[in-house]
Scaffold this active site. Structure first.
Site, mmCIF file in Angstrom:
data_model
loop_
_atom_site.group_PDB
_atom_site.id
_atom_site.type_symbol
_atom_site.label_atom_id
_atom_site.label_comp_id
_atom_site.label_asym_id
_atom_site.label_seq_id
_atom_site.Cartn_x
_atom_site.Cartn_y
_atom_site.Cartn_z
ATOM 1 N N ASP A 172 -9.067 -7.137 0.940
ATOM 2 C CA ASP A 172 -9.015 -8.162 -0.100
ATOM 3 C C ASP A 172 -8.431 -9.456 0.468
ATOM 4 O O ASP A 172 -8.625 -9.774 1.641
ATOM 5 C CB ASP A 172 -8.181 -7.632 -1.280
ATOM 6 N N HIS A 195 -5.342 -11.923 -5.668
ATOM 7 C CA HIS A 195 -6.250 -10.841 -6.038
ATOM 8 C C HIS A 195 -5.907 -9.530 -5.349
ATOM 9 O O HIS A 195 -5.929 -8.455 -5.966
ATOM 10 C CB HIS A 195 -7.691 -11.257 -5.703
ATOM 11 N N SER A 240 -13.309 -5.576 -10.577
ATOM 12 C CA SER A 240 -12.259 -5.577 -9.551
ATOM 13 C C SER A 240 -11.053 -4.765 -10.000
ATOM 14 O O SER A 240 -10.308 -4.240 -9.172
ATOM 15 C CB SER A 240 -11.800 -7.004 -9.258
#
Length: 696
Positions: free
Chosen positions: A160, A193, A350
């Site tokens: 990520d 994220h 996600s």
């Protein structure tokens, strides 16, 4: 053509390409912190091991790259002979990759393509100071699984934007990782994220209570995305290969691209070979979009659901979907440039993928020697059906059920004895489990383990006296050998186990192979199966595709009752179907007809499709299903409705393959086979013969 001459011609071809008009590639956008920002100006190449010199590029390889317009070797991809190569001005990635692919020493050559976070559509709702509400954990029954395991000792790689190792929910649980973009060990999150994803997998809130699915895991951060959430095929491939080498057991990827990649397939195959399960988000396109790596057969593709267990309005879906998990208004750990460590409430697939990755970690703790395929099977077989009955394009096998998966992975300790017997029914022998000692009316988890797979039976309850009697399905569906059956009371924890041996069934007389003999004009003999084919059945077989469509005969002609009409006909079984002779239809195209094996073999009645008017898609009002792509081409070229009947399902993934059921058959798509041979028919004739007890 000898390889040296082929290489000379290739060099001539790529030199010519250098002077051809440049076909501009859409700009990927520049991000100063990303070594992979100019993805359109580079290619990915892997050379055959025999071409390398001491594991590195040989002088001949380098000469070929230079002649093709290649420049600097920007980064190795983590597999022997695999590199990301920059291009010199005047050369385009697509052209040079196509030219290099012609060389026999090249395994693959492809343009490096942009891949982005899946949350570009669903987005983030609110940054907050408060920790997770854990509604998502309750929806997938995660807390109860912690009585069995919490992922301790399992390493989960988060591919990520990096991970904030200083976040209080993650402190002490983040290992040293790698920044693929900068080629350094700095895996600090510069977008938030990755920290969000890591918290859903294994975070703890400020009080020490778990806020991730598997609070005992170690997080391996692998930075493959820059501060804008952008990476490329190269960063993903290098990240996957690094995670495998660094000891990850589970890999989570909450990002996707629109184009399949040989390099990505190569990396995923490497993970599979090392027992590493890859979990990927399905995407947020609100359509049946095919996104990668989720669409690959070795990745566990996860869609997003809401608090009613419905498919989220933004979620992608399609035949490659394996599981679903909550993905709407999910709160987790976060990092931002303005506020540092905090929390974020967001929606997107996600969020769904890391919940499944955490579940996989719990299963992996309980089954440390399980292969990636076995981990996938436990998770999919234990999933809770929440959409259309059976496997569907919205939720795959269903909503991930962490406790059920953990229960199957952890065989009950000191189970009480139960009885497992074979009971004759109208459609064959069934397996029957009986036991006592449960609470009256309590819900049960019941499953079987044949050593070749697990089967879970849901929605069972104990009787008022605490006993159970569970029909576990047809005996012929279970492989020969030892079979164990388990039942666990979800309230009491009472567990029972029973075992039996599945013996091979006798072979019915018409299915016994015949001694070898010569074929005649009227009767053909097939030594492959030891059976013959004659007269009307032979004419129909030859006229409608023969071996490719029906396979070899596996029986001689004999009399059998048609299960639809109750009438008795002369029949003959083939590997992929059953022929029936109808004397009342003599002289018509239906004198020889096929059995409705697709209807008989389909495990459920599949949801219908709305009428569509799209080029390349044929809609059948008779069954309210569609037909398109290679399945449509094969159906039309090999007899259409007269041979296969109408479609009775939409295409979907089953057993790792794209399949579609028809009234008289089941099509399978095999992308690894040559063009023109990628559609095969399932061996339904053999399956039905076993179901009827004719074959073992």
């Amino acid at each position: 053509m000898p390889a040296p001459y082929r290489r000379v011609l290739l060099l001539i071809l790529v030199i010519c390409l250098a002077f051809a008009p440049v076909l501009g590639v859409a700009a990927a956008g520049a991000h100063s912190d990303s070594a992979f920002a100019e993805a359109s100006n580079s290619i990915l190449v892997r050379f055959q091991p025999s071409s390398l010199a001491g594991g590195d590029l040989s002088s001949a390889d380098k000469q070929l790259i230079e002649a093709a317009g290649g420049g600097q070797v920007l980064a190795p991809l983590g597999a022997p002979g695999a590199y990301r190569i920059g291009l010199r001005p005047g050369f385009t990635a697509a052209e040079v990759a196509a030219a290099l692919s012609l060389d026999p020493t090249v395994v693959y050559a492809e343009p490096d393509r942009i891949i982005q976070l899946d949350d570009a559509v669903a987005g983030y709702q609110a940054e907050t100071d408060s920790g997770p509400s854990n509604w998502d954990l309750s929806a997938i029954d995660a807390q109860r699984a912690w009585n069995l395991a919490d992922g301790s000792g399992v390493v989960v790689a988060v591919l990520d934007t990096g991970v904030s190792a200083t976040h209080p929910d993650l402190a002490g649980r983040v290992r040293a990782g790698w920044n693929v973009l900068a080629n350094s060990d700095n895996t600090t999150d510069d977008a938030g994220h990755g920290t969000y994803v890591a918290g859903l997998i294994g975070g703890h809130d400020a009080t020490g209570a778990a806020s991730g699915v598997a609070p005992g895991v170690s997080i391996l951060p692998v930075k493959i995305l820059d501060s804008s959430g952008t990476g490329s095929t190269a960063s993903f491939v290098a990240g996957i290969n690094y995670a495998v080498q660094a000891g990850a057991r589970i890999i989570n990827i909450s990002a996707s691209g629109t184009t399949n990649s040989p390099a990505m397939d190569d990396a995923l195959a490497n993970a599979e070979a090392h027992g590493v399960l890859v979990v990927a988000s399905a995407g947020n396109e609100a359509s049946e979009a095919t996104l990668y790596p989720a669409a690959t057969s070795t990745a566990l593709a996860v869609t997003a659901t809401d608090d009613k267990n419905d498919l989220a309005s933004f979620s992608s879906y399609g035949p490659s979907v394996d599981l679903a998990a909550p993905g709407v208004n999910i709160t987790s750990s976060w990092w931002s440039a303005g506020n540092g460590n905090g929390y974020m409430t967001a929606s997107g697939s996600s969020a769904s993928a890391p919940l499944v990755a955490g579940a996989a970690a719990i299963v992996a703790e309980l089954q440390p020697s399980a292969s990636a395929a076995q981990l996938r099977e436990i998770l999919t077989e234990s999933a809770r059906d929440v959409a259309a009955p059976g496997i569907d394009a919205q939720t795959g096998f269903g909503l991930v059920d962490v406790y059920a998966a953990a229960r199957i992975a952890a065989a009950p300790a000191d189970p009480a004895e139960a009885a497992l017997n074979s009971v004759q029914a109208y459609d064959g022998s069934h397996l029957n489990l009986t036991a006592n000692g449960f609470e009256p009316g309590e819900p049960l988890l019941v499953w079987t383990d044949s050593g070749a797979g697990f089967r879970l039976t849901r929605d069972l309850k104990a009787a008022d006296d605490g006993s159970i009697e569970a029909d576990l399905g047809l005996e012929w569906r279970v492989p020969e050998g030892s079979l164990s059956a388990y039942a666990v009371g979800l309230n009491s924890g009472h567990a029972v186990q029973a075992e039996m041996t599945i013996d091979p069934a006798p072979v019915a007389a018409p299915f016994m192979p015949l001694p070898s003999r010569d074929s005649t004009a009227d009767r053909l003999y097939f030594p492959q199966t030891g059976h013959t084919l004659a007269y009307g059945f032979k004419d129909f077989w030859q006229a409608n595709g023969g071996l490719a469509v029906f396979g070899y005969p596996i029986s001689e002609e004999f009399s059998e009752k048609n299960p639809d009409t109750g009438e008795t006909y002369t029949v003959q079984y083939f590997e992929r179907n059953r022929f029936e002779y109808h004397p009342e239809l003599a002289g018509t195209p239906w004198e020889v007809s096929l059995g409705r094996l697709g209807v008989q073999a389909a495990p459920q009645v599949y949801p219908t499709s709305p009428a569509v008017n799209v080029t390349g898609v044929r809609y059948f009002a008779e069954t309210q299903h569609t037909l398109s792509g290679p399945f449509r081409d094969f159906w039309q070229a090999n007899g259409g409705v007269a041979v296969f009947g109408f479609p009775i399902s939409e295409p979907f993934e089953e057993g790792g393959l794209l399949v579609q059921y028809f009234e008289r058959s089941r099509f399978e798509y095999h992308p690894d086979l040559p063009n023109g041979s990628q559609v095969l028919l399932t061996r339904l004739g053999t399956t039905l013969a076993r179901e009827n007890g004719y074959l073992h």
